[in-house]
Design a protein around this motif. Sequence first.
Motif, mmCIF file in Angstrom:
data_model
loop_
_atom_site.group_PDB
_atom_site.id
_atom_site.type_symbol
_atom_site.label_atom_id
_atom_site.label_comp_id
_atom_site.label_asym_id
_atom_site.label_seq_id
_atom_site.Cartn_x
_atom_site.Cartn_y
_atom_site.Cartn_z
ATOM 1 N N THR A 185 -1.085 -8.294 -12.250
ATOM 2 C CA THR A 185 -1.969 -7.014 -12.099
ATOM 3 C C THR A 185 -1.431 -5.798 -11.417
ATOM 4 O O THR A 185 -0.807 -6.138 -9.947
ATOM 5 C CB THR A 185 -3.156 -7.046 -11.154
ATOM 6 O OG1 THR A 185 -3.626 -7.858 -10.072
ATOM 7 C CG2 THR A 185 -3.942 -8.398 -12.424
ATOM 8 N N ASN A 186 -2.037 -4.441 -12.156
ATOM 9 C CA ASN A 186 -1.253 -2.988 -11.161
ATOM 10 C C ASN A 186 -2.379 -2.749 -10.392
ATOM 11 O O ASN A 186 -3.697 -2.107 -11.376
ATOM 12 C CB ASN A 186 -0.221 -2.560 -11.696
ATOM 13 C CG ASN A 186 0.087 -0.955 -11.282
ATOM 14 O OD1 ASN A 186 0.566 -1.298 -10.104
ATOM 15 N ND2 ASN A 186 -0.554 0.053 -12.031
ATOM 16 N N VAL A 187 -2.846 -2.246 -9.430
ATOM 17 C CA VAL A 187 -3.289 -1.310 -8.682
ATOM 18 C C VAL A 187 -3.137 0.123 -9.377
ATOM 19 O O VAL A 187 -1.654 0.097 -8.325
ATOM 20 C CB VAL A 187 -3.900 -1.816 -7.042
ATOM 21 C CG1 VAL A 187 -4.534 -0.490 -6.851
ATOM 22 C CG2 VAL A 187 -4.486 -2.501 -7.360
ATOM 23 N N LEU A 247 0.411 -0.929 -0.332
ATOM 24 C CA LEU A 247 0.593 -0.107 -0.340
ATOM 25 C C LEU A 247 0.806 0.962 -0.450
ATOM 26 O O LEU A 247 0.574 1.923 0.265
ATOM 27 C CB LEU A 247 -0.758 -0.070 0.984
ATOM 28 C CG LEU A 247 -2.160 -0.948 1.288
ATOM 29 C CD1 LEU A 247 -2.964 -0.945 2.937
ATOM 30 C CD2 LEU A 247 -2.544 -1.236 -0.018
ATOM 31 N N LYS A 248 2.536 0.606 0.176
ATOM 32 C CA LYS A 248 3.280 1.561 -0.623
ATOM 33 C C LYS A 248 3.257 2.814 1.265
ATOM 34 O O LYS A 248 3.009 4.470 1.067
ATOM 35 C CB LYS A 248 2.554 2.699 -1.315
ATOM 36 C CG LYS A 248 2.591 2.185 -3.202
ATOM 37 C CD LYS A 248 2.629 3.558 -3.555
ATOM 38 C CE LYS A 248 3.567 4.021 -3.860
ATOM 39 N NZ LYS A 248 4.753 3.699 -4.838
ATOM 40 N N MET A 264 -11.856 5.447 -0.167
ATOM 41 C CA MET A 264 -12.725 4.704 -1.049
ATOM 42 C C MET A 264 -12.216 4.703 -2.057
ATOM 43 O O MET A 264 -12.778 3.405 -3.242
ATOM 44 C CB MET A 264 -14.234 5.282 -1.072
ATOM 45 C CG MET A 264 -14.102 5.392 0.887
ATOM 46 S SD MET A 264 -14.349 2.660 1.517
ATOM 47 C CE MET A 264 -15.861 2.988 0.622
ATOM 48 N N GLN A 265 -11.663 5.668 -3.594
ATOM 49 C CA GLN A 265 -11.036 5.570 -4.490
ATOM 50 C C GLN A 265 -10.254 4.383 -4.771
ATOM 51 O O GLN A 265 -10.162 3.231 -5.415
ATOM 52 C CB GLN A 265 -10.751 6.712 -4.752
ATOM 53 C CG GLN A 265 -10.280 6.613 -6.866
ATOM 54 C CD GLN A 265 -11.675 6.170 -7.476
ATOM 55 O OE1 GLN A 265 -12.264 7.369 -7.504
ATOM 56 N NE2 GLN A 265 -11.563 5.514 -8.480
ATOM 57 N N ILE A 266 -9.450 4.199 -3.679
ATOM 58 C CA ILE A 266 -8.344 3.223 -3.977
ATOM 59 C C ILE A 266 -8.983 1.803 -4.157
ATOM 60 O O ILE A 266 -8.578 0.768 -4.531
ATOM 61 C CB ILE A 266 -7.386 3.252 -2.702
ATOM 62 C CG1 ILE A 266 -6.326 4.752 -3.042
ATOM 63 C CG2 ILE A 266 -5.997 2.113 -2.330
ATOM 64 C CD1 ILE A 266 -5.345 3.506 -5.023
ATOM 65 N N ALA A 267 -10.349 1.779 -2.837
ATOM 66 C CA ALA A 267 -10.391 0.231 -2.675
ATOM 67 C C ALA A 267 -11.655 0.292 -3.839
ATOM 68 O O ALA A 267 -11.419 -0.653 -3.750
ATOM 69 C CB ALA A 267 -11.230 1.047 -1.286
ATOM 70 N N LYS A 277 -0.860 -4.828 -5.605
ATOM 71 C CA LYS A 277 -0.635 -4.397 -4.591
ATOM 72 C C LYS A 277 -0.674 -2.722 -6.149
ATOM 73 O O LYS A 277 0.113 -3.227 -7.215
ATOM 74 C CB LYS A 277 1.130 -4.528 -4.748
ATOM 75 C CG LYS A 277 2.055 -4.909 -5.691
ATOM 76 C CD LYS A 277 2.914 -4.604 -4.789
ATOM 77 C CE LYS A 277 4.343 -4.559 -5.860
ATOM 78 N NZ LYS A 277 5.243 -4.694 -5.120
ATOM 79 N N ILE A 278 -0.273 -2.140 -5.199
ATOM 80 C CA ILE A 278 -0.276 -0.487 -5.818
ATOM 81 C C ILE A 278 0.763 -0.375 -6.392
ATOM 82 O O ILE A 278 2.288 -0.804 -5.832
ATOM 83 C CB ILE A 278 -0.440 1.029 -5.147
ATOM 84 C CG1 ILE A 278 -1.743 0.222 -4.554
ATOM 85 C CG2 ILE A 278 -0.468 1.559 -5.076
ATOM 86 C CD1 ILE A 278 -1.934 1.877 -3.036
#
Length: 429
Positions: free
Chosen positions: A350-352, A54-55, A382-385, A342-343
């Motif tokens: 996959t990339n978040v 999550l950095k 909530m946008q990250i979720a 993961k971010i």
Amino acid sequence: MKRVILLSAFLLSQFGTSQLLKTNGQKIVNDKGENIQLRGLGLGGWMLQEGYMLKTADFAGPQYKIKEKIAELVSEDGMNEFYKAYLKNGITKQDIDFLKKAGFNSIRLPMHYNLYTLPIEKESKKGQNTWLEEGFKMTDDLLKWCADNKMYLILDLHAAPGGQGNDVNISDNDKTKKSLWESEENQKKTIALWKKLAERYKDEPWIGGYDLINEPNINFTGKNPNGTDEMSNAPLWKLQKDITEAIRTVDKKHIIIIEGNGWGNNYNGLTPLWDNNMVFSFHKYWNYNNDETLKFALDLREKNNIPIWLGETGENSNVWFTELIQLLDKHNIGYAFWPMKKIDNIAGITNVKITPEYQKLLDYWKNGGEKPSKEFAKKALMQIADNYKFSNTEIKNDIIDAMFRQTTDGFYKTFQKSSGSGKNLRDRL
């Protein structure tokens, strides 16, 4: 027609129709006796977050500290709302359908015990086990998605009660409380949790096995804090034996997977094997892809005449992925890559995508300054979720290509011609 027949034969040999796994000498086989090489992916970052995913690693490594940072901005209720959305979006049927189409035949589920039972400090009565439906429901759903795709699900206790090592990020270890090794209560809860899981899934053929304790890393008697120089590992072998015995009172079918100390690879002092359906797991990061780096695991397999499984690996270059899988194929060793999401994930499938708003939260947490408003922080979280939804992630087709086509180029050329697999995998769902 010949190509289609070859394709069907390959897929049947990999995924089969008769699936309960067991060991046969140094092989993992299904109940038809066919060799099964597990080609898997670990769902790291879903039930258990590490700061680097999550950095937040610079200021909050273990999950409980990440939660504290979030609650500081949006309150406890806001933090719980974020995690509810995060867990809902993190892995869905779409994700598992995608992994099957990509070429994987198995999933490793890193479990956090606190989704299944209360911490010992929160139990109203000492020695009690309060069971929580959330974790079991998440596992039930995941198992159904795996079964629908004829994929194996391997349960991995990634965060054991109290934490199983000094690398605190891995198991969400709060050093102010008693660890797994310091607390008989935590050990009893760990055993009880595995028995509960085995009772629930004992008749499920798509459960591939029980990975008892992820990456123990503890110095019982040695000097290295992560247990790399331990010579006996007696408490580790005893606890895994006790867990196995509890599982076997309710489930005599499924494979038991054990891990050594020192992040899974230190098998010193291994006692006589206590089960006849067991697999050794080892982990491999950031070393060469040659026989020498596998020698300790191959020797372990040969000496004990039981299978080995590379339960965790990854986060490297595409060339490294291809070379590793070719090496594992040569030795008939299954694997599970890490992680799925993961971010800013540059070395996963996959990339978040990060957002400017979430970056502002990270900057505040790291550097201080003007505190973001509760409304701003909640919207950013909530946008990250929402970005964890499969439909919002970036598919890393080059990495999937390195893991599959480039490792068996001849087959996948045929596969592409017959199925069009050269296209973006998301488009084929």
